[in-house]
Scaffold this motif. Structure first.
Motif, mmCIF file in Angstrom:
data_model
loop_
_atom_site.group_PDB
_atom_site.id
_atom_site.type_symbol
_atom_site.label_atom_id
_atom_site.label_comp_id
_atom_site.label_asym_id
_atom_site.label_seq_id
_atom_site.Cartn_x
_atom_site.Cartn_y
_atom_site.Cartn_z
ATOM 1 N N LYS A 259 1.031 -1.225 0.011
ATOM 2 C CA LYS A 259 -0.020 -0.109 0.060
ATOM 3 C C LYS A 259 0.877 1.125 -0.140
ATOM 4 O O LYS A 259 2.033 1.224 0.510
ATOM 5 N N THR A 260 0.291 2.260 -0.476
ATOM 6 C CA THR A 260 1.057 3.641 -0.612
ATOM 7 C C THR A 260 1.000 4.265 0.781
ATOM 8 O O THR A 260 -0.114 4.159 1.483
ATOM 9 N N VAL A 261 2.024 4.799 1.057
ATOM 10 C CA VAL A 261 2.253 5.764 2.378
ATOM 11 C C VAL A 261 1.734 6.997 2.228
ATOM 12 O O VAL A 261 2.124 7.622 1.405
ATOM 13 N N ASP A 262 0.711 7.429 2.927
ATOM 14 C CA ASP A 262 0.196 8.754 3.009
ATOM 15 C C ASP A 262 1.342 9.638 3.765
ATOM 16 O O ASP A 262 1.423 9.313 5.014
ATOM 17 N N HIS A 263 2.044 10.611 3.063
ATOM 18 C CA HIS A 263 2.986 11.418 3.552
ATOM 19 C C HIS A 263 2.401 12.248 4.884
ATOM 20 O O HIS A 263 1.458 13.112 4.407
ATOM 21 N N ASN A 264 2.847 12.332 5.636
ATOM 22 C CA ASN A 264 2.575 13.326 7.065
ATOM 23 C C ASN A 264 3.554 13.445 7.887
ATOM 24 O O ASN A 264 4.668 13.134 7.619
ATOM 25 N N SER A 265 3.256 14.267 8.967
ATOM 26 C CA SER A 265 4.110 14.422 9.890
ATOM 27 C C SER A 265 5.081 13.307 10.461
ATOM 28 O O SER A 265 6.097 13.616 11.007
ATOM 29 N N LYS A 266 4.366 12.197 10.404
ATOM 30 C CA LYS A 266 4.958 10.914 11.160
ATOM 31 C C LYS A 266 5.475 9.973 10.046
ATOM 32 O O LYS A 266 6.115 9.053 10.306
ATOM 33 N N ALA A 267 5.341 10.214 8.760
ATOM 34 C CA ALA A 267 6.045 9.341 7.550
ATOM 35 C C ALA A 267 6.177 10.072 6.355
ATOM 36 O O ALA A 267 5.203 10.500 5.864
ATOM 37 N N LYS A 268 7.172 10.591 6.025
ATOM 38 C CA LYS A 268 7.719 11.177 4.983
ATOM 39 C C LYS A 268 9.195 10.697 4.503
ATOM 40 O O LYS A 268 9.947 10.204 5.482
ATOM 41 N N PRO A 269 9.485 10.717 3.350
ATOM 42 C CA PRO A 269 10.737 10.332 2.845
ATOM 43 C C PRO A 269 11.942 11.026 3.172
ATOM 44 O O PRO A 269 11.967 12.356 3.440
ATOM 45 N N ILE A 270 13.311 10.464 2.946
ATOM 46 C CA ILE A 270 14.381 11.172 3.280
ATOM 47 C C ILE A 270 14.916 11.449 2.004
ATOM 48 O O ILE A 270 14.776 10.650 0.934
ATOM 49 N N CYS A 271 15.754 12.413 1.958
ATOM 50 C CA CYS A 271 16.560 12.754 0.709
ATOM 51 C C CYS A 271 17.641 11.820 0.396
ATOM 52 O O CYS A 271 18.315 11.403 1.625
ATOM 53 N N LEU A 272 17.911 11.557 -0.743
ATOM 54 C CA LEU A 272 19.192 10.760 -1.333
ATOM 55 C C LEU A 272 20.407 11.583 -2.048
ATOM 56 O O LEU A 272 19.715 12.338 -2.641
ATOM 57 N N PRO A 273 21.543 11.421 -1.862
ATOM 58 C CA PRO A 273 22.478 12.216 -2.560
ATOM 59 C C PRO A 273 22.526 11.740 -3.910
ATOM 60 O O PRO A 273 22.863 10.573 -4.266
ATOM 61 N N LYS A 274 22.684 12.919 -4.875
ATOM 62 C CA LYS A 274 22.883 12.820 -6.119
ATOM 63 C C LYS A 274 24.301 12.524 -6.387
ATOM 64 O O LYS A 274 24.737 11.813 -7.517
ATOM 65 N N SER A 275 25.315 12.752 -5.559
ATOM 66 C CA SER A 275 26.650 12.478 -5.849
ATOM 67 C C SER A 275 27.401 12.119 -4.445
ATOM 68 O O SER A 275 26.683 12.167 -3.341
ATOM 69 N N ASN A 276 28.466 11.527 -4.354
ATOM 70 C CA ASN A 276 29.185 11.175 -3.204
ATOM 71 C C ASN A 276 29.529 12.256 -2.549
ATOM 72 O O ASN A 276 30.395 13.334 -2.723
ATOM 73 N N ILE A 277 29.000 12.805 -1.257
ATOM 74 C CA ILE A 277 29.288 14.154 -0.666
ATOM 75 C C ILE A 277 29.938 13.943 0.673
ATOM 76 O O ILE A 277 30.320 14.612 1.239
ATOM 77 N N LEU A 278 30.631 12.711 0.661
ATOM 78 C CA LEU A 278 31.759 12.555 1.774
ATOM 79 C C LEU A 278 33.173 12.943 1.434
ATOM 80 O O LEU A 278 33.409 13.067 0.087
ATOM 81 N N PRO A 279 33.987 13.161 1.943
ATOM 82 C CA PRO A 279 33.725 13.012 3.584
ATOM 83 C C PRO A 279 33.431 14.370 4.345
ATOM 84 O O PRO A 279 33.520 15.321 3.816
ATOM 85 N N HIS A 280 32.696 13.904 5.552
ATOM 86 C CA HIS A 280 32.281 14.902 6.486
ATOM 87 C C HIS A 280 32.593 14.297 7.733
ATOM 88 O O HIS A 280 32.593 13.333 7.928
#
Length: 301
Positions: free
Chosen positions: A140-161
């Protein structure tokens, strides 16, 4: 001689460009603690992409394996490949997988999401944890709300940090019980040269007899799909049961969190400031992720 890699797994009973991304927004939060075990608790809705995964032995079983994961779009959760395989290297029964989102307290479980398919790289290796990444497609599709929404993924390797954040419901320390609420910890990025030296020192500490045959012994090294991290002051780290959870980097300019890694494994269980943990590098798997979850948001950090 065999070196054991601890899989941090516990058996217990539309693409967007640049700043157009709508992901990785955290809720209110307090200061990060020094370690997952004995550290600070994450506030409710602080990390709304976090998933709690249970892999039951079979449909009617009460015994399950515990892992973490994180929401990357409305129908897909990312985790570690070793979480979806059993000890005999067989893929687990998807009908016996439960995915929980929007949790803080494991004593108050909501209705779980069920899984329709499991994806992982064809060249995943369970012995070395090479390419230790998997994606669960939810029924089932997740309804995005304050308790469930996606995290961003990096377009490129942003390490090292220097500092990144790990969250999970795993053990609170070596040989301790798993957490009942979401925990968080800061860890330091360890470059490959230093990581390999730390791995060598680990082997010599645990297996002193190796010193007598160094010329014939092949030391373990970090492979291309892993990065290393640990709190070299306190030993703060992911622990057993945290596998599949996110290694996160926060963009201080806009407050977004990026999932740069997946908790994968370690040479020990956790808690040793001299022994790094291994994390699957998300940036290495863009084509794999895009093919399965085309609406996952790869963003510019």
């Amino acid at each position: 001689m065999w070196i054991i890699f601890y899989m941090v797994f516990l058996t217990v009973f539309h693409r967007s460009q640049g700043n157009e991304c709508e992901c990785g927004r955290a809720g209110d939060y307090n200061q990060i603690g020094t370690r997952v075990f004995g550290g600070t608790h994450a506030q409710s809705s602080q990390f709304p992409w976090m998933a709690h995964l249970r892999f039951f032995d079979n449909v009617n079983s009460t015994r399950y394996g515990l892992c973490g994961g994180y929401l990357i779009d409305q129908k897909h959760v990312m985790t570690a490949a070793h979480c979806v395989h059993d000890v005999s290297k067989k893929v687990r029964n998807i009908k016996a997988i439960e995915v929980y989102l929007g949790l803080k307290d494991l004593k108050k479980l909501n209705k779980p999401y069920r899984v329709s398919r499991v994806f992982y790289p064809h060249d995943y290796d369970q012995d070395s944890l090479y390419n230790d990444i998997a994606i669960l497609r939810l029924q089932k599709t997740v309804d995005h709300n304050s308790k469930a929404k996606p995290i961003c993924l990096p377009k490129s390797n942003i390490l090292p940090h220097d500092l990144m954040t790990v969250i999970g419901y795993g053990r609170l320390g070596p040989d301790k019980k798993p957490a009942k609420s979401l925990m968080q910890v800061n860890v330091e990025f360890i470059d490959n040269e230093k990581c390999n030296q730390m791995l060598k020192e680990f082997v010599l500490r645990v297996y002193p007899e190796v010193k007598e045959k160094l010329e014939s012994y092949q030391m373990p090294t970090v492979h291309s799909s892993h990065l290393c991290a640990v709190d070299t002051y306190s030993g703060g780290d992911a622990c057993s049961g945290d596998s599949g959870g996110p290694l996160m980097l926060k963009n201080d300019n806009d407050g977004r969190y990026f999932a740069v890694g997946i908790v994968s494994g370690a040479m020990d269980e956790c808690g040793d400031d001299r022994t790094p943990g291994f994390y699957t590098k998300v940036a290495n798997f863009q084509s794999f992720i895009r093919k399965i979850a085309p609406r996952a948001q790869f963003c510019v950090f």
